[in-house]
Scaffold this active site. Structure first.
Site, PDB file in Angstrom:
ATOM      1  N   ASP A 169     -34.964 -10.647 -40.411  1.00  0.00           N
ATOM      2  CA  ASP A 169     -36.222 -11.002 -41.048  1.00  0.00           C
ATOM      3  C   ASP A 169     -35.851 -12.232 -41.862  1.00  0.00           C
ATOM      4  OD1 ASP A 169     -38.275 -11.394 -42.923  1.00  0.00           O
ATOM      5  OD2 ASP A 169     -38.952  -9.348 -42.609  1.00  0.00           O
ATOM      6  N   HIS A 170     -36.178 -13.421 -41.358  1.00  0.00           N
ATOM      7  CA  HIS A 170     -35.561 -14.607 -41.961  1.00  0.00           C
ATOM      8  C   HIS A 170     -36.014 -14.826 -43.411  1.00  0.00           C
ATOM      9  CE1 HIS A 170     -39.206 -16.502 -40.335  1.00  0.00           C
ATOM     10  NE2 HIS A 170     -39.080 -17.334 -41.342  1.00  0.00           N
ATOM     11  N   HIS A 232     -42.305  -9.683 -43.068  1.00  0.00           N
ATOM     12  CA  HIS A 232     -42.010 -10.498 -44.249  1.00  0.00           C
ATOM     13  C   HIS A 232     -42.733 -10.024 -45.514  1.00  0.00           C
ATOM     14  CE1 HIS A 232     -40.485 -12.864 -41.036  1.00  0.00           C
ATOM     15  NE2 HIS A 232     -41.620 -13.441 -40.714  1.00  0.00           N
TER      16      HIS A 232
HETATM   17  P1  NAD Z   1     -38.306 -20.060 -26.387  1.00  0.00           P
HETATM   18  O1  NAD Z   1     -39.361 -19.666 -25.414  1.00  0.00           O
HETATM   19  O2  NAD Z   1     -38.299 -21.445 -26.913  1.00  0.00           O
HETATM   20  O3  NAD Z   1     -36.878 -19.827 -25.696  1.00  0.00           O
HETATM   21  C1  NAD Z   1     -36.628 -18.773 -24.807  1.00  0.00           C
HETATM   22  C2  NAD Z   1     -35.210 -18.832 -24.270  1.00  0.00           C
HETATM   23  O4  NAD Z   1     -35.008 -17.701 -23.422  1.00  0.00           O
HETATM   24  C3  NAD Z   1     -34.888 -20.059 -23.428  1.00  0.00           C
HETATM   25  O5  NAD Z   1     -33.559 -20.445 -23.715  1.00  0.00           O
HETATM   26  C4  NAD Z   1     -34.940 -19.515 -21.980  1.00  0.00           C
HETATM   27  O6  NAD Z   1     -34.079 -20.178 -21.082  1.00  0.00           O
HETATM   28  C5  NAD Z   1     -34.460 -18.104 -22.175  1.00  0.00           C
HETATM   29  N1  NAD Z   1     -34.929 -17.199 -21.107  1.00  0.00           N
HETATM   30  C6  NAD Z   1     -36.205 -16.855 -20.827  1.00  0.00           C
HETATM   31  N2  NAD Z   1     -36.242 -16.006 -19.783  1.00  0.00           N
HETATM   32  C7  NAD Z   1     -34.965 -15.776 -19.399  1.00  0.00           C
HETATM   33  C8  NAD Z   1     -34.344 -14.975 -18.386  1.00  0.00           C
HETATM   34  N3  NAD Z   1     -35.051 -14.223 -17.536  1.00  0.00           N
HETATM   35  N4  NAD Z   1     -33.002 -14.975 -18.304  1.00  0.00           N
HETATM   36  C9  NAD Z   1     -32.267 -15.736 -19.153  1.00  0.00           C
HETATM   37  N5  NAD Z   1     -32.791 -16.502 -20.141  1.00  0.00           N
HETATM   38  C10 NAD Z   1     -34.119 -16.535 -20.241  1.00  0.00           C
HETATM   39  O7  NAD Z   1     -38.323 -18.984 -27.559  1.00  0.00           O
HETATM   40  P2  NAD Z   1     -37.953 -19.183 -29.131  1.00  0.00           P
HETATM   41  O8  NAD Z   1     -39.089 -19.806 -29.835  1.00  0.00           O
HETATM   42  O9  NAD Z   1     -36.627 -19.820 -29.244  1.00  0.00           O
HETATM   43  O10 NAD Z   1     -37.902 -17.668 -29.652  1.00  0.00           O
HETATM   44  C11 NAD Z   1     -36.855 -16.776 -29.318  1.00  0.00           C
HETATM   45  C12 NAD Z   1     -37.000 -15.511 -30.153  1.00  0.00           C
HETATM   46  O11 NAD Z   1     -36.938 -15.830 -31.528  1.00  0.00           O
HETATM   47  C13 NAD Z   1     -38.325 -14.772 -29.953  1.00  0.00           C
HETATM   48  O12 NAD Z   1     -38.094 -13.404 -30.099  1.00  0.00           O
HETATM   49  C14 NAD Z   1     -39.160 -15.260 -31.131  1.00  0.00           C
HETATM   50  O13 NAD Z   1     -40.143 -14.324 -31.492  1.00  0.00           O
HETATM   51  C15 NAD Z   1     -38.098 -15.374 -32.190  1.00  0.00           C
HETATM   52  N6  NAD Z   1     -38.424 -16.298 -33.285  1.00  0.00           N
HETATM   53  C16 NAD Z   1     -38.576 -17.642 -33.039  1.00  0.00           C
HETATM   54  C17 NAD Z   1     -38.841 -18.503 -34.089  1.00  0.00           C
HETATM   55  C18 NAD Z   1     -38.972 -19.993 -33.877  1.00  0.00           C
HETATM   56  O14 NAD Z   1     -39.044 -20.704 -34.887  1.00  0.00           O
HETATM   57  N7  NAD Z   1     -38.985 -20.493 -32.652  1.00  0.00           N
HETATM   58  C19 NAD Z   1     -38.978 -17.995 -35.387  1.00  0.00           C
HETATM   59  C20 NAD Z   1     -38.816 -16.630 -35.612  1.00  0.00           C
HETATM   60  C21 NAD Z   1     -38.530 -15.807 -34.536  1.00  0.00           C
END
Ligand code: NAD
Length: 482
Positions: A169-170, A232
């Site tokens: 939970d950042h 959060h």
């Molecule tokens: P994103 O969609 O940008 O990235 C997804 C990643 O997963 C990519 O690297 C993709 O290649 C990989 N991927 C997808 N399907 C795949 C498969 N079948 N096999 C292997 N790799 C696969 O997502 P994101 O924004 O980086 O978010 C990732 C997680 O972090 C999520 O759970 C999101 O809720 C959480 N999160 C993200 C943020 C943010 O700021 N982006 C903030 C808080 C939480």
């Protein structure tokens, strides 16, 4: 191993945070990062992308070449066993090369539907058979409701024990969220007053200026209640309301937080409408620009019933807090980006002074979480030259003013905590489960009743008028956060 290494989170947060740790000497030379994602990439291409993401976040990149030489890439299909076997042999080679003593951290930065499958494969395909420690870092959302969270927990618990699971939970990595405890428990002037005899109400606001951007598909299924309140907002409430832990250990702190969540009065049926308000942004003006309504955003249903704003009144039924409302509000497309906590103290028994408006301002303690970080204490003092007139004064502490360096990124702290094996600032399963059971009752009601007034707040405002009425009913108002 970072699963989802080509994703947004890895690029914006994880790589720059790892680099900062490296620069500070908190990562020894004995480490390797394996980026795992679907797309085929060579190690060189991956290292170049890590370099770009660090450079776009950090100006001083002196040791970048050494840093990226520790990065490797594995193109991976998360549902295919043979892919895990290849990953395992890569990990073993790196283990020997860098003398890692079998210590492994698996960071799941991917779409949540893969979390359970990956954890199961890590165990079944032998990646968790290590001589050192194994830890799983898992991003939000942890489930969609209590049922799905239980299901996910069951899957990951097959491969990792509770104390090997680091649920992110950042907000818990933020400097001023961590400071809540210190302000409370290291100051003789606050803790004795921190109860229903001296505090009249607490207000927690987390407002965003951004709209849903390109996350419409995800957000339609989530909404502000699941996206912000379940995690959060309730985590901040737990830190504000918990009893002093007997020691500052992970278990003691978490167990006090759990007690707060257990004491939170559940809402049922009609109470939801009385205690909670939902909103959805309409079009409006932001920084001089016209912005679209939520239901005109990409991948959002024109008839959407999804809330982009939540305000609520929480009641904690214990000796310390009986009778003190804790108000929370969070939303998108609001007037300002701000996360703040306002503790409003009760009025003194009798007012001997007057101000222009004939009443004394109550004392407030404001904890600024972001974007500014600091504390403000609002007091009353004598107006200069007048001995019967009081005037409000502000005692300000700005975190950045004292220490010129920027405070560490939340992800930097959390990654470091995980490497050191300190899970205090991660959420325990009991906290997740209790938060979901509180939130589920509200979402049940909301999902089953269409909100006819949507959109009900203008972009660039502080939310729907019903949120103001929620406090007015109790004789309070939201203290401005801008
Ligand atoms: P994103 O969609 O940008 O990235 C997804 C990643 O997963 C990519 O690297 C993709 O290649 C990989 N991927 C997808 N399907 C795949 C498969 N079948 N096999 C292997 N790799 C696969 O997502 P994101 O924004 O980086 O978010 C990732 C997680 O972090 C999520 O759970 C999101 O809720 C959480 N999160 C993200 C943020 C943010 O700021 N982006 C903030 C808080 C939480």
């Amino acid at each position: 191993m970072i699963f989802g290494a080509t994703g947004d989170l890895a690029k914006r947060k994880l790589f720059p945070s790892l680099y900062r740790l490296y620069k500070k000497g908190r990562l020894s030379e004995r480490f390797a990062v394996v980026g795992v994602a679907r797309r085929p990439l060579s190690d060189d291409e991956f290292q170049a992308s890590v370099k770009t993401s660090v450079e776009s976040a950090i100006k001083d990149s002196g040791e970048l070449e050494d840093f990226i030489s520790h990065f490797y890439y594995h193109s991976h299909d998360v549902t295919d066993s043979s892919s895990y076997l290849a990953l395992k042999s890569m990990a073993e080679k790196l283990d020997t090369h860098y003398s890692l003593e079998g210590n492994r951290i698996f960071y799941l930065a991917m779409a949540p539907e893969f979390f359970g499958t990956i954890a199961e494969h890590l165990k079944a395909d032998g990646l968790t058979d290590v001589d050192g420690f194994k830890r799983l870092v898992i991003e939000k959302p942890f489930g969609h409701d209590l049922e799905s969270a239980k299901q996910l927990n069951k899957q990951i618990r097959k491969a990792f024990s509770e104390n090997e699971i680091y649920r992110i939970d950042h907000y818990l990595g933020k400097e001023m969220v961590q400071n809540i405890e210190v302000i409370r428990f290291a100051n003789a002037i606050f803790e004795p007053l921190w109860n229903n005899r001296y505090i009249s109400n607490i207000q927690v606001t987390s407002s965003e200026v951004l709209g849903v951007e390109e996350r419409g598909r995800y957000y339609e299924k989530s909404g502000a209640l699941r996206d912000m309140v379940q995690n959060h907002m309730l985590q901040m409430v737990a830190l504000l309301a918990m009893e002093p832990p007997i020691r500052l250990t992970t278990d003691e702190i978490r167990s006090e937080k759990v007690k707060v969540l257990r004491a939170m009065r559940p809402l049922e049926g009609d109470q939801v409408k009385e205690y909670f308000v939902r909103g959805q942004y309409g079009k409006g003006q932001l920084n001089g620009k016209e912005v679209p309504a939520y239901n005109e955003e990409p991948m959002v249903d024109e008839q959407s019933n999804t809330e982009t704003y939540v305000a609520g009144k929480l009641t904690i039924d214990n000796f310390r807090w009986a009778g003190v409302p804790i108000y929370i509000r969070t939303g998108k497309r609001m007037a300002a980006k701000s996360t703040k906590i306002v503790i409003q103290f009760k009025d003194i028994p009798m007012n001997l002074y007057y101000q222009t408006e004939q009443t004394l301002n109550p004392n407030l303690l404001v904890i600024h979480i972001q974007p500014e970080e600091g504390i403000t204490l609002y007091l009353n003092a004598q107006k200069s030259g007048q001995n019967i007139e009081a005037t409000p004064v502000k005692l300000n502490f700005a975190n950045k003013g004292i220490d010129d360096m920027n405070t560490p990124e939340a992800y930097e702290r959390l990654l470091y905590d995980c490497m050191r094996g300190d899970a205090t600032n991660f959420t325990h399963w009991d906290e997740v489960a209790l938060s979901w059971s509180f939130v589920d009752k509200i979402s049940d009601v909301w999902e089953n009743t269409k909100e006819e007034s949507f959109p009900n707040y203008e972009s660039g405002s502080m939310g729907p008028k019903e949120a103001d009425q929620l406090l007015e009913k109790d004789g309070f108002f939201w203290w401005p956060v801008t």
